[in-house]
Design a protein around this motif. Structure first.
Motif, PDB file in Angstrom:
ATOM      1  N   MET A  89      58.576  42.714  44.008  1.00 38.05           N
ATOM      2  CA  MET A  89      57.430  43.496  43.545  1.00 38.05           C
ATOM      3  C   MET A  89      56.127  42.741  43.807  1.00 38.05           C
ATOM      4  O   MET A  89      55.146  43.328  44.279  1.00 38.05           O
ATOM      5  CB  MET A  89      57.571  43.814  42.055  1.00 38.05           C
ATOM      6  CG  MET A  89      56.432  44.670  41.522  1.00 38.05           C
ATOM      7  SD  MET A  89      56.293  46.271  42.296  1.00 38.05           S
ATOM      8  CE  MET A  89      57.636  47.112  41.528  1.00 38.05           C
ATOM      9  N   VAL A  90      56.113  41.453  43.536  1.00 39.05           N
ATOM     10  CA  VAL A  90      54.920  40.646  43.776  1.00 39.05           C
ATOM     11  C   VAL A  90      54.619  40.607  45.267  1.00 39.05           C
ATOM     12  O   VAL A  90      53.465  40.743  45.681  1.00 39.05           O
ATOM     13  CB  VAL A  90      55.092  39.216  43.200  1.00 39.05           C
ATOM     14  CG1 VAL A  90      53.987  38.304  43.661  1.00 39.05           C
ATOM     15  CG2 VAL A  90      55.147  39.270  41.682  1.00 39.05           C
ATOM     16  N   SER A  91      55.659  40.464  46.092  1.00 40.07           N
ATOM     17  CA  SER A  91      55.463  40.440  47.541  1.00 40.07           C
ATOM     18  C   SER A  91      54.884  41.754  48.030  1.00 40.07           C
ATOM     19  O   SER A  91      53.974  41.765  48.857  1.00 40.07           O
ATOM     20  CB  SER A  91      56.796  40.169  48.254  1.00 40.07           C
ATOM     21  OG  SER A  91      57.281  38.904  47.920  1.00 40.07           O
ATOM     22  N   LYS A  92      55.391  42.876  47.531  1.00 35.82           N
ATOM     23  CA  LYS A  92      54.870  44.183  47.941  1.00 35.82           C
ATOM     24  C   LYS A  92      53.414  44.346  47.533  1.00 35.82           C
ATOM     25  O   LYS A  92      52.601  44.875  48.289  1.00 35.82           O
ATOM     26  CB  LYS A  92      55.716  45.301  47.332  1.00 35.82           C
ATOM     27  CG  LYS A  92      57.067  45.457  47.986  1.00 35.82           C
ATOM     28  CD  LYS A  92      57.856  46.581  47.352  1.00 35.82           C
ATOM     29  CE  LYS A  92      59.215  46.741  47.991  1.00 35.82           C
ATOM     30  NZ  LYS A  92      59.992  47.809  47.357  1.00 35.82           N
ATOM     31  N   LYS A  93      53.079  43.885  46.343  1.00 31.58           N
ATOM     32  CA  LYS A  93      51.693  43.986  45.884  1.00 31.58           C
ATOM     33  C   LYS A  93      50.769  43.136  46.749  1.00 31.58           C
ATOM     34  O   LYS A  93      49.659  43.546  47.080  1.00 31.58           O
ATOM     35  CB  LYS A  93      51.580  43.564  44.418  1.00 31.58           C
ATOM     36  CG  LYS A  93      52.149  44.588  43.464  1.00 31.58           C
ATOM     37  CD  LYS A  93      51.999  44.138  42.025  1.00 31.58           C
ATOM     38  CE  LYS A  93      52.559  45.168  41.064  1.00 31.58           C
ATOM     39  NZ  LYS A  93      52.446  44.738  39.673  1.00 31.58           N
ATOM     40  N   MET A  94      51.232  41.943  47.109  1.00 32.15           N
ATOM     41  CA  MET A  94      50.410  41.063  47.943  1.00 32.15           C
ATOM     42  C   MET A  94      50.204  41.675  49.331  1.00 32.15           C
ATOM     43  O   MET A  94      49.105  41.637  49.876  1.00 32.15           O
ATOM     44  CB  MET A  94      51.061  39.675  48.063  1.00 32.15           C
ATOM     45  CG  MET A  94      50.976  38.854  46.795  1.00 32.15           C
ATOM     46  SD  MET A  94      49.273  38.512  46.318  1.00 32.15           S
ATOM     47  CE  MET A  94      48.767  37.461  47.644  1.00 32.15           C
ATOM     48  N   ILE A  95      51.268  42.238  49.904  1.00 34.01           N
ATOM     49  CA  ILE A  95      51.155  42.865  51.216  1.00 34.01           C
ATOM     50  C   ILE A  95      50.188  44.040  51.157  1.00 34.01           C
ATOM     51  O   ILE A  95      49.321  44.199  52.028  1.00 34.01           O
ATOM     52  CB  ILE A  95      52.547  43.307  51.728  1.00 34.01           C
ATOM     53  CG1 ILE A  95      53.376  42.071  52.078  1.00 34.01           C
ATOM     54  CG2 ILE A  95      52.426  44.244  52.934  1.00 34.01           C
ATOM     55  CD1 ILE A  95      54.829  42.355  52.357  1.00 34.01           C
ATOM     56  N   PHE A  96      50.306  44.874  50.123  1.00 34.19           N
ATOM     57  CA  PHE A  96      49.401  46.016  49.962  1.00 34.19           C
ATOM     58  C   PHE A  96      47.956  45.536  49.843  1.00 34.19           C
ATOM     59  O   PHE A  96      47.054  46.098  50.465  1.00 34.19           O
ATOM     60  CB  PHE A  96      49.803  46.845  48.739  1.00 34.19           C
ATOM     61  CG  PHE A  96      48.896  48.005  48.489  1.00 34.19           C
ATOM     62  CD1 PHE A  96      48.971  49.149  49.278  1.00 34.19           C
ATOM     63  CD2 PHE A  96      47.950  47.956  47.483  1.00 34.19           C
ATOM     64  CE1 PHE A  96      48.122  50.220  49.056  1.00 34.19           C
ATOM     65  CE2 PHE A  96      47.101  49.024  47.254  1.00 34.19           C
ATOM     66  CZ  PHE A  96      47.184  50.152  48.041  1.00 34.19           C
ATOM     67  N   LEU A  97      47.734  44.511  49.053  1.00 35.85           N
ATOM     68  CA  LEU A  97      46.385  43.978  48.865  1.00 35.85           C
ATOM     69  C   LEU A  97      45.824  43.453  50.180  1.00 35.85           C
ATOM     70  O   LEU A  97      44.679  43.739  50.540  1.00 35.85           O
ATOM     71  CB  LEU A  97      46.396  42.877  47.804  1.00 35.85           C
ATOM     72  CG  LEU A  97      45.065  42.194  47.534  1.00 35.85           C
ATOM     73  CD1 LEU A  97      44.074  43.182  46.941  1.00 35.85           C
ATOM     74  CD2 LEU A  97      45.247  41.019  46.600  1.00 35.85           C
TER      75      LEU A  97
END
Length: 148
Positions: A89-97
């Protein structure tokens, strides 16, 4: 187990007297006695101090139904690394950001560097305007050619 019993048990496990705990927390010995007898409840700051002194989570002190195994579980949970789902989840949020920032930056650069877009090319000097389209009625209206 109620808070008062936990405080007594933890103090004895750590081989401390009420006076020593009071000194370490900068409170009176009577305050410790009231907490351990259940006639008073420690303030939030004092709960935090007790938690640090006895090396237990504040949650353990506050929950009435904690057992020894739940204490170990709570202590282990603090040291447990993030689960695979949390990392994903953290990785997905970072990629989106990062993608969002890249899109904004690319749009900004495209607008600034567009060689075909110059504001001065779109302006026409007033002398070159077609006078037949000027308002001669004083109403503020303009006449536009239509494509009938």
């Amino acid at each position: 187990m109620p808070l008062c019993d936990k405080l007594v048990s933890l103090r004895k496990e750590n081989k401390l007297t009420q006076a020593k705990v009071a000194e370490m927390l900068n409170v009176s010995r009577q305050a410790i006695s009231r907490w351990e007898s259940g006639t008073a409840i420690p303030s939030t700051d004092n709960l935090k101090g007790l938690s640090e002194l006895y090396k237990v989570p504040v949650d353990y002190l506050l929950k009435k139904d904690d057992s020894e195994s739940q204490l170990e579980e709570a202590q282990n949970e603090e040291c447990r690394p993030a689960s695979e789902g949390q990392r994903t989840m953290v990785s997905k949020k970072m990629i989106f950001l990062l993608l969002s920032v890249a899109v904004v930056a690319a749009t900004f650069v495209a607008v600034l560097c567009d060689p075909g877009h110059h504001a001065e090319d779109e302006t026409t000097p007033i002398e070159e305007l077609d006078e037949s389209k000027w308002d001669n009625t004083g109403t503020g209206e303009f006449i536009f050619d239509t494509l009938d």
